[in-house]
Design an enzyme around this catalytic site. Structure first.
Site, PDB file in Angstrom:
ATOM      1  N   ILE A   1      62.428  40.728  11.725  1.00  0.00           N
ATOM      2  CA  ILE A   1      62.265  39.898  12.987  1.00  0.00           C
ATOM      3  C   ILE A   1      63.735  40.145  13.039  1.00  0.00           C
ATOM      4  CG2 ILE A   1      61.918  37.834  11.707  1.00  0.00           C
ATOM      5  CD1 ILE A   1      60.760  39.847  15.518  1.00  0.00           C
ATOM      6  N   ALA A   2      64.893  40.155  12.544  1.00  0.00           N
ATOM      7  CA  ALA A   2      66.517  40.257  12.107  1.00  0.00           C
ATOM      8  C   ALA A   2      66.460  41.282  12.516  1.00  0.00           C
ATOM      9  CB  ALA A   2      66.141  39.490  10.720  1.00  0.00           C
TER      10      ALA A   2
ATOM     11  N   LYS B   1      60.002  30.580  14.756  1.00  0.00           N
ATOM     12  CA  LYS B   1      58.855  29.963  14.600  1.00  0.00           C
ATOM     13  C   LYS B   1      57.501  30.437  13.874  1.00  0.00           C
ATOM     14  CE  LYS B   1      55.757  32.298  15.172  1.00  0.00           C
ATOM     15  NZ  LYS B   1      55.531  34.616  14.967  1.00  0.00           N
TER      16      LYS B   1
ATOM     17  N   ASP C   1      51.323  32.064  13.798  1.00  0.00           N
ATOM     18  CA  ASP C   1      51.703  33.892  14.439  1.00  0.00           C
ATOM     19  C   ASP C   1      51.311  33.069  15.715  1.00  0.00           C
ATOM     20  OD1 ASP C   1      52.977  36.053  13.588  1.00  0.00           O
ATOM     21  OD2 ASP C   1      52.448  36.694  14.686  1.00  0.00           O
TER      22      ASP C   1
ATOM     23  N   TYR D   1      47.120  44.434  21.866  1.00  0.00           N
ATOM     24  CA  TYR D   1      48.764  43.431  22.033  1.00  0.00           C
ATOM     25  C   TYR D   1      48.227  42.929  23.907  1.00  0.00           C
ATOM     26  CZ  TYR D   1      53.381  41.004  23.171  1.00  0.00           C
ATOM     27  OH  TYR D   1      54.170  40.413  23.388  1.00  0.00           O
TER      28      TYR D   1
HETATM   29  N1  LIG Z   1      59.941  34.821  17.327  1.00  0.00           N
HETATM   30  C1  LIG Z   1      58.822  36.209  17.349  1.00  0.00           C
HETATM   31  O1  LIG Z   1      58.508  36.108  17.930  1.00  0.00           O
HETATM   32  C2  LIG Z   1      58.590  36.553  15.874  1.00  0.00           C
HETATM   33  C3  LIG Z   1      58.570  37.960  15.434  1.00  0.00           C
HETATM   34  C4  LIG Z   1      57.953  38.397  14.281  1.00  0.00           C
HETATM   35  C5  LIG Z   1      58.107  37.562  13.523  1.00  0.00           C
HETATM   36  N2  LIG Z   1      59.144  35.595  13.484  1.00  0.00           N
HETATM   37  C6  LIG Z   1      58.729  35.244  12.456  1.00  0.00           C
HETATM   38  O2  LIG Z   1      59.805  35.984  11.635  1.00  0.00           O
HETATM   39  C7  LIG Z   1      59.568  35.379  10.143  1.00  0.00           C
HETATM   40  C8  LIG Z   1      58.991  36.784   9.434  1.00  0.00           C
HETATM   41  O3  LIG Z   1      58.807  37.553  10.048  1.00  0.00           O
HETATM   42  P1  LIG Z   1      58.871  39.880   9.574  1.00  0.00           P
HETATM   43  O4  LIG Z   1      57.497  40.229   9.991  1.00  0.00           O
HETATM   44  O5  LIG Z   1      59.996  39.590  10.108  1.00  0.00           O
HETATM   45  O6  LIG Z   1      58.880  39.337   8.473  1.00  0.00           O
HETATM   46  P2  LIG Z   1      58.731  40.064   6.492  1.00  0.00           P
HETATM   47  O7  LIG Z   1      59.814  41.680   7.586  1.00  0.00           O
HETATM   48  O8  LIG Z   1      57.862  39.743   6.182  1.00  0.00           O
HETATM   49  O9  LIG Z   1      60.372  39.508   6.447  1.00  0.00           O
HETATM   50  C9  LIG Z   1      59.888  37.694   5.640  1.00  0.00           C
HETATM   51  C10 LIG Z   1      61.687  38.252   5.053  1.00  0.00           C
HETATM   52  O10 LIG Z   1      61.957  37.221   3.906  1.00  0.00           O
HETATM   53  C11 LIG Z   1      62.013  36.939   2.748  1.00  0.00           C
HETATM   54  N3  LIG Z   1      61.005  36.837   1.737  1.00  0.00           N
HETATM   55  C12 LIG Z   1      61.447  35.539   0.688  1.00  0.00           C
HETATM   56  N4  LIG Z   1      60.829  34.867   0.353  1.00  0.00           N
HETATM   57  C13 LIG Z   1      59.535  35.381  -0.123  1.00  0.00           C
HETATM   58  C14 LIG Z   1      58.355  36.000  -0.078  1.00  0.00           C
HETATM   59  N5  LIG Z   1      57.698  35.421  -0.993  1.00  0.00           N
HETATM   60  N6  LIG Z   1      57.167  37.519   0.552  1.00  0.00           N
HETATM   61  C15 LIG Z   1      57.510  38.168   1.522  1.00  0.00           C
HETATM   62  N7  LIG Z   1      58.934  37.647   1.543  1.00  0.00           N
HETATM   63  C16 LIG Z   1      59.860  36.755   1.482  1.00  0.00           C
HETATM   64  C17 LIG Z   1      62.165  38.586   2.554  1.00  0.00           C
HETATM   65  O11 LIG Z   1      63.713  39.017   2.492  1.00  0.00           O
HETATM   66  P3  LIG Z   1      64.219  39.284   1.558  1.00  0.00           P
HETATM   67  O12 LIG Z   1      63.375  39.992   0.496  1.00  0.00           O
HETATM   68  O13 LIG Z   1      65.382  40.241   1.725  1.00  0.00           O
HETATM   69  O14 LIG Z   1      64.815  38.026   0.889  1.00  0.00           O
HETATM   70  C18 LIG Z   1      61.662  39.253   3.502  1.00  0.00           C
HETATM   71  O15 LIG Z   1      61.900  40.451   4.098  1.00  0.00           O
HETATM   72  C19 LIG Z   1      57.708  34.701  10.527  1.00  0.00           C
HETATM   73  O16 LIG Z   1      58.440  33.805  10.342  1.00  0.00           O
HETATM   74  C20 LIG Z   1      57.338  35.360  11.956  1.00  0.00           C
HETATM   75  O17 LIG Z   1      56.633  34.524  12.403  1.00  0.00           O
HETATM   76  C21 LIG Z   1      59.048  35.069  14.868  1.00  0.00           C
END
Ligand SMILES: NC(=O)c1ccc[n+]([C@@H]2O[C@H](COP(=O)([O-])OP(=O)(O)OC[C@H]3O[C@@H](n4cnc5c(N)ncnc54)[C@H](OP(=O)(O)O)[C@@H]3O)[C@@H](O)[C@H]2O)c1
Length: 338
Positions: free
Chosen positions: A14-15, A96, A176, A233
């Protein structure tokens, strides 16, 4: 105004979207990314055009060139790292759901108040003109007293390695997608419900995959939220009042196939005309990032997203729904008031 220098905690998917969406902003700059793995941080920084890559979250929080943190870590890590960030003197835009429990949400805001830093929950749809139009119509009494709200969000996921399907990091459709649906109800109702009941289908990992919850308010308002990781979706809201009804999507980044609209029937009869109000679309991450910078520069009245009180109410409602799923019984939301 010098742009707010944001550091990203974790090379999250998401970043990537946040960085790309907010790139045109004159008010923020994403200045660094930190990963638990330095090489991963470097690859992410190259890919997204971020100037600096750090090999630990601690290093990012200690970085004097960073003013604020974007926290897109898995849900169970939001509280710990947001608290550490405000204690390190950084403002925080946290993904969130803000926290997996209401107690954690309260602890986060308490830490932010103590450190005199801003901490807010990221819901990009809240920065949209579509959402502002919806809120304005409801609060101006355009559909009268509300009796029924329906809010749904579904999206397909079946990869069990995805954090959304992992119970150890706070996965599940409710926390989520459901946090969006609950936040929409919170927005239009202006308060948390008194009681909730819920039914869920679980994924093989044990997290909820499809959930339907009924939210009861003390004045008789009833709301239904639904969320799923097993459907195509969809993200849709229906807000029905005594003198009219509103229907709209609540997308982060409208338009999806056309200018976003808010549809309002002003009147109670099927023959009463439906007015389709077109509003500008845009990237929600850009609006959210600009609003976050304005919040830091000018205070809470500039923030278009959920207030801390709303985020705590949302966290209480989500926790009550999870308890209702687990127990199979209705739950009082105030039990989670702490
Ligand atoms: N606002 C929105 O519409 C929206 C949309 C999607 C997601 N989100 C939120 O954003 C967050 C991340 O979602 P995402 O889909 O981007 O997740 P993701 O791609 O899996 O990324 C999560 C990041 O957290 C880090 N991390 C640290 N400890 C971890 C662990 N034990 N297991 C897995 N990852 C770990 C990792 O970074 P490193 O390995 O680099 O340290 C990983 O890249 C969630 O809270 C989600 O609800 C919000």
């Amino acid at each position: 105004m010098k742009p707010l220098r944001i550091g990203v905690l974790g090379a999250a998917n998401i970043a990537r979207m946040f960085i790309a969406g907010a790139a045109p902003s004159k008010k923020i700059v994403v200045a660094a990314v930190a990963s638990r793995d330095k090489a991963k941080a470097e690859a992410f920084a190259r890919e997204t055009g971020i100037a600096r890559a750090l090999g630990s979250y601690e290093a990012l929080l200690a970085d004097p060139e960073i003013d604020a943190i974007y926290n897109p870590l898995p849900n169970t890590l939001h509280a710990e790292w947001s608290i550490r960030a405000v204690e390190a003197g950084k403002h925080v835009l946290c993904e969130k759901p803000l926290a997996t429990t209401a107690a954690d949400a309260r602890a986060m805001f308490s830490a932010a108040r103590k450190a005199d830093r801003h901490l807010v929950e990221a819901y990009p749809y809240r920065a949209q003109a579509q959402t502002r139009k919806l809120a304005e119509l409801v609060s101006s009494g355009a559909i009268g007293r509300l009796h029924l709200v329906r809010s749904s969000f579904g999206v397909y996921f079946d990869d069990r390695s995805n954090i959304r399907l992992r119970p150890d990091v706070g996965g599940g459709a409710l926390l989520d997608a459901g946090s969006y649906a609950v936040s929409l109800v919170q927005l239009v109702a202006g308060r948390r419900p008194a009681r909730v009941s819920a039914s869920a289908q679980l994924f093989e990992t044990g997290v909820d995959r499809t959930t339907v919850a009924t939210l009861e308010f003390d004045d008789g308002l009833l709301a239904q939220v639904s969320c799923s990781f097993a459907t195509a979706y969809h993200r849709h809201a229906l807000i029905a009042g005594e003198t009219g009804v509103i229907e709209c999507t609540y997308l982060n980044h409208p338009p999806m196939g056309g200018p976003p609209t808010v549809e309002i029937r002003r009147g109670v009869k099927v023959s009463d005309p439906v007015e389709v109000i077109e509003v500008p679309g845009g990237n929600g991450f850009l609006g959210e990032a600009d609003s976050f910078a304005d919040l830091v520069a000018g205070g809470p009245k500039h923030w278009t997203g959920a207030t801390p009180a709303e985020s705590v109410d949302i966290a209480m409602t989500l926790e009550a729904i999870l308890a209702a799923i687990k127990s199979g019984k209705p739950q009082s939301v105030d039990v989670f008031a702490g």
